[in-house]
Design an enzyme around this catalytic site. Structure first.
Site, PDB file in Angstrom:
ATOM      1  N   HIS A   1       0.898  -1.296   0.058  1.00 42.68           N
ATOM      2  CA  HIS A   1      -0.108  -0.084  -0.039  1.00 42.68           C
ATOM      3  C   HIS A   1       0.903   1.135  -0.061  1.00 42.68           C
ATOM      4  O   HIS A   1       0.362   2.393  -0.072  1.00 42.68           O
ATOM      5  CB  HIS A   1      -0.885   0.159   1.218  1.00 42.68           C
ATOM      6  CG  HIS A   1      -1.932  -1.166   1.262  1.00 42.68           C
ATOM      7  ND1 HIS A   1      -2.835  -1.321   0.197  1.00 42.68           N
ATOM      8  CD2 HIS A   1      -2.142  -2.010   2.127  1.00 42.68           C
ATOM      9  CE1 HIS A   1      -3.629  -2.156   0.391  1.00 42.68           C
ATOM     10  NE2 HIS A   1      -3.432  -2.597   1.609  1.00 42.68           N
TER      11      HIS A   1
ATOM     12  N   ASP B   1      -2.492 -10.874  -2.165  1.00 44.37           N
ATOM     13  CA  ASP B   1      -3.092 -10.294  -1.018  1.00 44.37           C
ATOM     14  C   ASP B   1      -4.703  -9.852  -1.443  1.00 44.37           C
ATOM     15  O   ASP B   1      -5.016  -9.424  -2.496  1.00 44.37           O
ATOM     16  CB  ASP B   1      -2.385  -9.160  -0.553  1.00 44.37           C
ATOM     17  CG  ASP B   1      -2.793  -8.297   0.876  1.00 44.37           C
ATOM     18  OD1 ASP B   1      -2.096  -8.653   1.830  1.00 44.37           O
ATOM     19  OD2 ASP B   1      -3.847  -7.730   0.763  1.00 44.37           O
TER      20      ASP B   1
ATOM     21  N   HIS C   1      -6.322  -7.220  -0.466  1.00 43.14           N
ATOM     22  CA  HIS C   1      -6.439  -5.936  -0.771  1.00 43.14           C
ATOM     23  C   HIS C   1      -5.664  -5.426  -1.901  1.00 43.14           C
ATOM     24  O   HIS C   1      -4.633  -6.063  -2.216  1.00 43.14           O
ATOM     25  CB  HIS C   1      -5.652  -5.061   0.397  1.00 43.14           C
ATOM     26  CG  HIS C   1      -6.363  -5.445   1.853  1.00 43.14           C
ATOM     27  ND1 HIS C   1      -6.001  -6.098   2.795  1.00 43.14           N
ATOM     28  CD2 HIS C   1      -7.565  -5.058   2.265  1.00 43.14           C
ATOM     29  CE1 HIS C   1      -6.652  -6.346   3.775  1.00 43.14           C
ATOM     30  NE2 HIS C   1      -7.920  -5.590   3.470  1.00 43.14           N
TER      31      HIS C   1
ATOM     32  N   ASP D   1      -4.557 -12.812   3.447  1.00 46.32           N
ATOM     33  CA  ASP D   1      -5.864 -12.192   4.031  1.00 46.32           C
ATOM     34  C   ASP D   1      -7.028 -12.431   3.189  1.00 46.32           C
ATOM     35  O   ASP D   1      -8.258 -12.022   3.748  1.00 46.32           O
ATOM     36  CB  ASP D   1      -5.671 -10.860   4.515  1.00 46.32           C
ATOM     37  CG  ASP D   1      -4.931  -9.782   3.559  1.00 46.32           C
ATOM     38  OD1 ASP D   1      -4.725 -10.355   2.489  1.00 46.32           O
ATOM     39  OD2 ASP D   1      -4.720  -8.805   3.738  1.00 46.32           O
TER      40      ASP D   1
HETATM   41 ZN    ZN Z   1      -4.096  -7.285   2.893  1.00 43.48          ZN
END
Ligand code: ZN
Length: 339
Positions: A155, A192, A194, A276
């Site tokens: 991120h 991931d 996200h 995740d």
């Molecule tokens: Zn994540």
């Protein structure tokens, strides 16, 4: 503890990431997998109730101490050189991180990001571990590598720490492979849950780096739509929806990610290995299990074997229920060792 003793012995044999593993007296490296970590990653802490906590990595390292991973080569993550970080981040971002580290307690430096006294070193070593893994794989000392470090990275944009991330480890690694090892093309596959908005930000206009991601959408950070394709069509987003499981994940890989990865014909593949998307993860609504992480690893390894002599560097990103995270990482690293 016998497992820890033998790990230290191997780590000493490797003698740090700057050394050539092939010349270190370690066993013949062809087909071997390198595990890179460092105790600083366990000291980084963002607060007593924070979900991105040291127990995550502790559970992983415990799982990788199992006898089935006795053949892993092990190395400690070095500090990333400043010039390597500047390939993915501004000097303002780097000096802000250096200045923000508190001597005591926590310093909140943005949404979802706080530093304690160990954070700066941990972040520098997470990026440095990624660089060391690239060096070992590109030199041919090992076939592939897994970097078990925190904080995660995908991120972090060029200018902004966010989403538990300070430095974009995968971006630093990809640029290092291009600059220090003359890799013509580097592909990053991010599973991931996200979307890696930082990856997309840094590589939006880079025609030599493919960024391909599966992720849940809508979900934090909000980017990752199919029509976000980059200036040179080198961004590939394959969003999944809440409730999707292994079948949808594998279909997205087979139909959208893997064909683009194969066609890009990279010289190295970097994995943003977040776990995740697991069924029991508290931060998401996908329904993957450990075997799905093994599957994506094996499918990427097939392309790596065909296109780039199997060269894969995998970097730990998310995964927030330590027991499931450890099982998922074991499935992932177990697959890597089958190269
Ligand atoms: Zn994540």
């Amino acid at each position: 503890m016998p497992g820890r003793h033998s790990a230290l012995t191997r780590r000493e044999a490797i003698a740090g990431a700057g050394a050539s593993l092939a010349c270190s007296g370690a066993r013949a490296a062809t087909g071997s997998t390198l595990l890179v970590t460092h105790p600083a990653a366990l000291a980084h802490d963002m607060g007593p109730s924070h979900v991105e906590r040291p127990e995550r990595l502790r559970a992983i390292l415990h799982a990788l101490d199992d006898a089935r991973f006795a053949d892993l080569l092990r190395a400690e993550a070095p500090l990333a050189p400043h010039e390597a970080l500047l390939r993915a981040h501004s000097s303002e971002h780097l000096s802000r991180l250096a200045k923000s580290a508190p001597s005591d307690g926590y310093a909140r430096i943005g949404p979802d990001v706080a530093m304690n006294g160990a954070t700066h070193e941990a972040a520098l070593r997470a990026a440095g571990g990624a660089i060391a893994a690239v060096d070992a794989v590109m030199r041919g000392d090992v076939k592939n590598a897994f970097v078990a470090m925190r904080p995660p990275g995908h991120h972090a944009t060029r200018e902004t720490p966010m989403g538990f991330c300070f430095l974009n480890n995968a971006a630093v690694a990809a640029r290092h492979a291009r600059t220090a090892h003359q890799a013509s093309r580097v592909a990053i596959v991010d599973f991931d849950v996200h979307h890696g908005n930082g990856m997309q930000d840094i590589f939006w206009s880079d025609r030599n780096v493919l960024y391909a991601s599966t992720h849940q959408m809508p979900l934090y950070p909000g980017t990752g739509a199919v029509n976000e394709t980059g200036a040179h069509d080198t961004i590939v987003n394959a969003p999944l929806v809440k409730g999707d499981g292994g079948a949808q994940f594998r279909e997205a890989l087979a139909s959208r990610i893997l064909p683009r990865l194969d066609a890009f014909s990279p010289d190295m593949i970097i994995l943003c290995a977040g776990f995740d998307a697991h069924l029991h993860d508290p931060l998401s609504g996908l329904r993957l299990v450990a075997d799905d992480f093994r599957e994506v690893t094996l499918r990427v390894m097939e392309i790596a074997a065909r296109r780039c002599s199997g060269r894969i560097v995998s970097l730990l990103e998310g995964g927030y229920r330590p027991e499931d995270l450890a099982r998922s990482v074991a499935a992932h690293v177990g697959a890597l060792t089958e190269a």
